[in-house]
Design a protein around this motif. Sequence first.
Motif, PDB file in Angstrom:
ATOM      1  N   ALA A 263       0.832  -1.204   0.000  1.00 16.70           N
ATOM      2  CA  ALA A 263       0.000   0.000   0.000  1.00 16.70           C
ATOM      3  C   ALA A 263       0.863   1.249   0.000  1.00 16.70           C
ATOM      4  N   MET A 264       1.943   1.236   0.783  1.00 13.09           N
ATOM      5  CA  MET A 264       2.842   2.377   0.794  1.00 13.09           C
ATOM      6  C   MET A 264       3.537   2.522  -0.553  1.00 13.09           C
ATOM      7  N   ALA A 265       3.946   1.394  -1.153  1.00 14.08           N
ATOM      8  CA  ALA A 265       4.566   1.453  -2.481  1.00 14.08           C
ATOM      9  C   ALA A 265       3.614   2.084  -3.489  1.00 14.08           C
ATOM     10  N   SER A 266       2.337   1.750  -3.391  1.00 13.98           N
ATOM     11  CA  SER A 266       1.335   2.333  -4.287  1.00 13.98           C
ATOM     12  C   SER A 266       1.209   3.833  -4.068  1.00 13.98           C
ATOM     13  N   LEU A 267       1.151   4.241  -2.806  1.00 15.81           N
ATOM     14  CA  LEU A 267       1.041   5.664  -2.497  1.00 15.81           C
ATOM     15  C   LEU A 267       2.236   6.438  -3.034  1.00 15.81           C
ATOM     16  N   LEU A 268       3.447   5.885  -2.867  1.00 17.87           N
ATOM     17  CA  LEU A 268       4.654   6.575  -3.347  1.00 17.87           C
ATOM     18  C   LEU A 268       4.632   6.702  -4.869  1.00 17.87           C
ATOM     19  N   LYS A 269       4.222   5.653  -5.564  1.00 20.85           N
ATOM     20  CA  LYS A 269       4.142   5.720  -7.022  1.00 20.85           C
ATOM     21  C   LYS A 269       3.073   6.702  -7.479  1.00 20.85           C
ATOM     22  N   CYS A 270       1.968   6.770  -6.728  1.00 25.17           N
ATOM     23  CA  CYS A 270       0.895   7.714  -7.056  1.00 25.17           C
ATOM     24  C   CYS A 270       1.418   9.155  -6.973  1.00 25.17           C
ATOM     25  N   ARG A 271       2.156   9.441  -5.902  1.00 28.37           N
ATOM     26  CA  ARG A 271       2.702  10.800  -5.757  1.00 28.37           C
ATOM     27  C   ARG A 271       3.816  11.067  -6.778  1.00 28.37           C
ATOM     28  N   GLU A 272       4.567  10.024  -7.119  1.00 27.79           N
ATOM     29  CA  GLU A 272       5.566  10.180  -8.180  1.00 27.79           C
ATOM     30  C   GLU A 272       4.884  10.546  -9.496  1.00 27.79           C
ATOM     31  N   PRO A 313      -8.937   3.099  -4.131  1.00 28.05           N
ATOM     32  CA  PRO A 313      -9.448   3.444  -5.462  1.00 28.05           C
ATOM     33  C   PRO A 313      -9.830   4.908  -5.613  1.00 28.05           C
ATOM     34  N   ALA A 314     -10.434   5.494  -4.568  1.00 29.90           N
ATOM     35  CA  ALA A 314     -10.837   6.898  -4.670  1.00 29.90           C
ATOM     36  C   ALA A 314      -9.624   7.815  -4.806  1.00 29.90           C
ATOM     37  N   GLU A 315      -8.605   7.570  -4.011  1.00 32.13           N
ATOM     38  CA  GLU A 315      -7.421   8.424  -4.050  1.00 32.13           C
ATOM     39  C   GLU A 315      -6.661   8.253  -5.365  1.00 32.13           C
ATOM     40  N   LEU A 316      -6.610   7.033  -5.875  1.00 28.30           N
ATOM     41  CA  LEU A 316      -5.970   6.812  -7.169  1.00 28.30           C
ATOM     42  C   LEU A 316      -6.729   7.520  -8.292  1.00 28.30           C
ATOM     43  N   ALA A 317      -8.058   7.444  -8.258  1.00 31.38           N
ATOM     44  CA  ALA A 317      -8.858   8.141  -9.274  1.00 31.38           C
ATOM     45  C   ALA A 317      -8.696   9.653  -9.155  1.00 31.38           C
ATOM     46  N   LEU A 330      -9.554  18.030 -19.764  1.00 28.49           N
ATOM     47  CA  LEU A 330     -10.627  18.245 -18.800  1.00 28.49           C
ATOM     48  C   LEU A 330     -11.738  17.194 -18.834  1.00 28.49           C
ATOM     49  N   PRO A 331     -12.178  16.715 -20.009  1.00 28.54           N
ATOM     50  CA  PRO A 331     -13.214  15.658 -19.972  1.00 28.54           C
ATOM     51  C   PRO A 331     -12.740  14.421 -19.209  1.00 28.54           C
ATOM     52  N   ALA A 332     -11.490  14.006 -19.437  1.00 27.44           N
ATOM     53  CA  ALA A 332     -10.954  12.856 -18.711  1.00 27.44           C
ATOM     54  C   ALA A 332     -10.820  13.175 -17.230  1.00 27.44           C
ATOM     55  N   ALA A 333     -10.452  14.419 -16.922  1.00 25.90           N
ATOM     56  CA  ALA A 333     -10.330  14.817 -15.517  1.00 25.90           C
ATOM     57  C   ALA A 333     -11.674  14.702 -14.810  1.00 25.90           C
ATOM     58  N   VAL A 334     -12.727  15.178 -15.445  1.00 32.11           N
ATOM     59  CA  VAL A 334     -14.063  15.125 -14.839  1.00 32.11           C
ATOM     60  C   VAL A 334     -14.486  13.683 -14.597  1.00 32.11           C
ATOM     61  N   ALA A 335     -14.237  12.823 -15.575  1.00 37.30           N
ATOM     62  CA  ALA A 335     -14.623  11.406 -15.422  1.00 37.30           C
ATOM     63  C   ALA A 335     -13.900  10.772 -14.229  1.00 37.30           C
ATOM     64  N   CYS A 336     -12.608  11.040 -14.079  1.00 42.08           N
ATOM     65  CA  CYS A 336     -11.844  10.454 -12.976  1.00 42.08           C
ATOM     66  C   CYS A 336     -12.285  11.032 -11.630  1.00 42.08           C
ATOM     67  N   LEU A 341     -15.222  10.483  -6.323  1.00 43.43           N
ATOM     68  CA  LEU A 341     -16.350  10.763  -5.421  1.00 43.43           C
ATOM     69  C   LEU A 341     -17.214   9.525  -5.216  1.00 43.43           C
ATOM     70  N   ASN A 342     -17.452   8.792  -6.284  1.00 46.77           N
ATOM     71  CA  ASN A 342     -18.336   7.627  -6.188  1.00 46.77           C
ATOM     72  C   ASN A 342     -17.709   6.484  -5.392  1.00 46.77           C
ATOM     73  N   SER A 343     -16.378   6.409  -5.360  1.00 46.12           N
ATOM     74  CA  SER A 343     -15.727   5.290  -4.674  1.00 46.12           C
ATOM     75  C   SER A 343     -15.168   5.677  -3.309  1.00 46.12           C
ATOM     76  N   ARG A 344     -15.365   6.921  -2.888  1.00 49.01           N
ATOM     77  CA  ARG A 344     -14.838   7.357  -1.591  1.00 49.01           C
ATOM     78  C   ARG A 344     -15.577   6.653  -0.463  1.00 49.01           C
ATOM     79  N   GLU A 345     -14.805   6.168   0.521  1.00 47.86           N
ATOM     80  CA  GLU A 345     -15.419   5.593   1.706  1.00 47.86           C
ATOM     81  C   GLU A 345     -15.810   6.716   2.660  1.00 47.86           C
ATOM     82  N   ASP A 346     -16.892   6.517   3.416  1.00 46.37           N
ATOM     83  CA  ASP A 346     -17.508   7.603   4.161  1.00 46.37           C
ATOM     84  C   ASP A 346     -16.649   8.161   5.288  1.00 46.37           C
ATOM     85  N   GLY A 347     -15.700   7.376   5.805  1.00 46.32           N
ATOM     86  CA  GLY A 347     -14.887   7.880   6.902  1.00 46.32           C
ATOM     87  C   GLY A 347     -13.948   8.994   6.503  1.00 46.32           C
ATOM     88  N   PHE A 348     -13.658   9.119   5.200  1.00 44.38           N
ATOM     89  CA  PHE A 348     -12.671  10.094   4.738  1.00 44.38           C
ATOM     90  C   PHE A 348     -13.384  11.341   4.219  1.00 44.38           C
TER      91      PHE A 348
END
Length: 426
Positions: A263-272, A313-317, A330-336, A341-348
């Motif tokens: 999970a940390m490896a994924s987060l680091l690659k996402c920020r990269e 998934p929400a943070e990656l999107a 922008l169209p691709a940005a809106v879709a992502c 928003l649709n995949s965000r878990e309620d605690g966040f």
Amino acid sequence: MTDETIGPLLKRLRLGLERSQTEQAEELARLSGTAVDRNAVSRWEREERLPGRFWLPHHAEALGVPVDTLRRAVAETRRMRRSGGLELIEEDDPLDRRVFLSAAVATTALPVLPALPTGKLGERVGPEHVGQLRASVAALNALDDAYGGGEVRTLALRHLARVRRLVNGADYGESIGLQLREVAGELSEQCGWLSFDSCRHQEALAHWGEALTVADMVGSRHLRVTVLASTALQHISHGRPRDGLHLLHAAQRTNARGADSPAMASLLKCRESRALCRVGDRAGSVAAMNAAVSAFDRTRRDPDPEWVAFHGPAELAFAQGCNHADAGELPAAVACLRGALNSREDGFVRNGYLYRVSLAEALIGLGAVDEACGYTHQVVTDLPEIASVRVHSGLGRIAKALDPVDAGIARDTVDMIRTATREGTA
């Protein structure tokens, strides 16, 4: 039992203890410091609501099971409902800020702080005190996920001051001393993150510098990676993406040596990926994002570290949407961003507001002003519950973008933002 969903599991465990729903409610109220009745217990067992990050540790303690057992059951509930095309259930967490903060103080500060030595010379600190301090770190993480900086930062600073007094004044053995210093480093990192979320950037760097020193002193690879990842995000967000890349590469080297979670490896690659997009390397950015998604997929068998639970998934999107927006797609940005928003878990909760702000900005760029204003209204209406200055700053950008738009709804939205600002709620 790995396929059991949360409702039947909670009921089975309660009946195994020969408790009624009323007795279970009383036990949860005692542990959480928050009012609970048998109807709440019934809703959880019938899966009308899901216990969120605030409630799961209390359920685990009341039922005598590891909290990860309940987290897996919640994840299984969500998976089964998605596969069946059913509507996702909302998490049941205290979302009124005053109630949530008072509950957090009741579950962290009140039981923990009075039980700890004050830090006077010679007072003894043992393993039970370290455990209480680590529980307070987890509770502060949950508060940050819900609300961001502000009051949570103040609470974190109080905890950090207490740990510093213990480190420098109490009596303890070598092993306890190392653990106390590591907790102090984790709290310093947390204070840095909350300062960043409050746009106190020099303060954030000071806290992270202290946390990095502690990480090296106690040999904590995990803490070092966390600090480098947080500092990198600050640099990427404030016009220093190449510096952010160097920090992320250092974090990735440390992560590989320490065999931290995928999970940390994924987060680091996402920020990269975000940093590479900011320096104009679109192909590299896409490759890094693909690696982030692949690394995240490998984390599903084992529970993630508590603090990195927001990354999914929400943070990656969301990151993909921001990359598309930076590239003018922008169209691709809106879709992502809609996907985030649709995949965000309620605690966040705080992240949900950040997603809405970014989506509104992208929609304005596409000329979809009415829809953008709708998302903006949702944020402004609920803004008194959110202490994150990043959300407030995003609203300022939206007001600036809408200002020249000659439409009634745009003028109304700008007025709403500015009124909230004058009233001190934005």
